[in-house]
Structures are given as structure tokens and as C-alpha cells.
Design a protein around this motif. Structure first.
Motif, short mmCIF file in Angstrom:
data_model
loop_
_atom_site.label_atom_id
_atom_site.label_comp_id
_atom_site.label_asym_id
_atom_site.label_seq_id
_atom_site.Cartn_x
_atom_site.Cartn_y
_atom_site.Cartn_z
N UNK A 255 31.66 55.34 -31.73
CA UNK A 255 31.36 54.07 -32.14
C UNK A 255 33.03 53.63 -33.61
N UNK A 256 34.10 54.64 -33.30
CA UNK A 256 35.08 54.46 -33.91
C UNK A 256 36.29 53.73 -33.09
N UNK A 257 36.97 52.89 -33.58
CA UNK A 257 37.91 52.36 -32.77
C UNK A 257 39.16 53.57 -32.81
N UNK A 258 39.65 53.59 -31.51
CA UNK A 258 40.26 54.79 -31.31
C UNK A 258 41.89 54.46 -30.52
N UNK A 259 41.83 53.33 -29.93
CA UNK A 259 43.05 52.90 -29.30
C UNK A 259 42.65 51.49 -28.96
N UNK B 166 44.69 61.46 -30.00
CA UNK B 166 45.61 61.74 -28.79
C UNK B 166 45.07 63.03 -28.23
N UNK B 167 45.68 63.04 -27.08
CA UNK B 167 45.18 64.21 -25.85
C UNK B 167 43.84 64.46 -25.93
N UNK B 168 43.12 63.20 -25.89
CA UNK B 168 41.59 63.39 -25.54
C UNK B 168 41.08 62.47 -24.42
#
Length: 162
Positions: A61-65, A92-94
Motif C-alpha cells: 500500500x505504499x507508492x513505489x514507482x 529498486x531491484x524488487x
């Protein structure tokens, strides 16, 4: 690994983009000089939410990209589009960038009828490896395109047929 959820972006997502663009290790790949330039870029990016050409990745639920397609209103240019993608440093890298690009490629082909998407990336950007793994090919290069903090950066042009 946490589950990555992709959703349509909204104008309200601009705050995340501004926050990410101000991260020191991100700003090198999106070389902007001041808050005004970051604000202008963020306004342009999120304006494509109206056309559903902006996607946001969330992890827990957290904006990641975020990724957007710069769709053209002109018939002669509406079979291709430039895109831009950004992933918050801690995600990154996930697989976040990969998922965003794959989702946008499908949307570009299925919903917007695009035949080709392309991007611009600066020399040394670690995301180049991801683009190549996803089938993007280099088609142009601008050496010494910009001067950023006393260093000239070349710009690589990449594209992929859909």
C-alpha cells in the motif's frame, strides 16, 4: 518479496513523483536544476492520468514507482510514444520497474494501439540492463548531451516494437 499492485495513476500522485525526483541518487538520472523544474516535470507526467496513460506501482500500500506514456494527439505520431519510468530508491531491484514497464507495454498495445515505444536514458544508468532484458534496442546516441554537475552525460535512445 511483497506483492506489487499496479493501478491507474491520478493527479494526486504528483507528490510521490516530486519526492522521488528529489532523491540524490534519482536526480542524477533525471537531471533537473531546481524545484521549479521538478514541479514542471511532475505536472507534465501526471497530466497523462487523464488519458489513463499513467500507472503507479504499490508495494504494501505504499507508492513505489510510476510510469507514463507521452501520448501524442497528432495522427501522424499516434502509433508510437515515449515513456518515462521511475522507481523509489528503496524499491529498486524488487521487480517494480519490470512490472510497470510490462503493464505499460500491454496497455500501450491493447488500449492505445501503439506499435512502438521508446525511451531516453543517460549513460551509466543501471536501468539500461533492465531495458535490454525487456527487449529494448538502442537506436541512437547523443554524446555529451547535457552537462550535469561538471560532467557531460551522453543520452541513449532505445525502442521496442510491440
Amino acid at each position: 518479496m511483497s506483492k506489487i499492485v499496479i493501478r491507474n495513476g491520478a493527479l494526486e500522485d504528483k507528490k510521490y513523483l516530486i519526492e522521488w525526483l528529489k532523491e540524490p541518487n534519482v536526480l542524477r538520472w533525471f537531471p533537473m536544476c531546481d524545484d521549479r523544474e521538478i514541479e514542471d516535470a511532475a505536472n507534465l507526467w501526471v497530466s497523462y492520468a487523464k488519458q489513463k496513460a499513467l500507472l503507479v506501482a504499490e508495494v504494501n500500500n505504499e507508492a513505489a514507482g510510476m510510469i507514463n506514456l507521452y501520448l501524442s494527439p497528432y495522427d501522424k505520431l499516434n502509433r508510437q510514444a515515449l515513456f518515462a519510468v521511475i522507481v523509489q530508491e528503496k524499491f529498486r531491484s524488487q521487480g517494480v520497474g519490470r512490472r510497470l514497464i510490462e503493464e505499460m507495454m500491454e496497455k500501450a498495445r491493447e488500449e492505445f494501439g501503439l506499435d512502438l515505444i521508446h525511451l531516453e536514458v543517460y549513460d551509466g544508468n543501471p536501468a539500461i540492463r533492465l531495458y535490454e532484458r525487456l527487449g529494448f534496442e538502442r537506436y541512437g546516441y547523443h554524446p555529451n548531451f547535457i552537462k550535469w554537475k561538471n560532467e557531460y552525460l551522453g543520452k541513449i535512445l532505445m525502442q521496442k516494437k510491440l
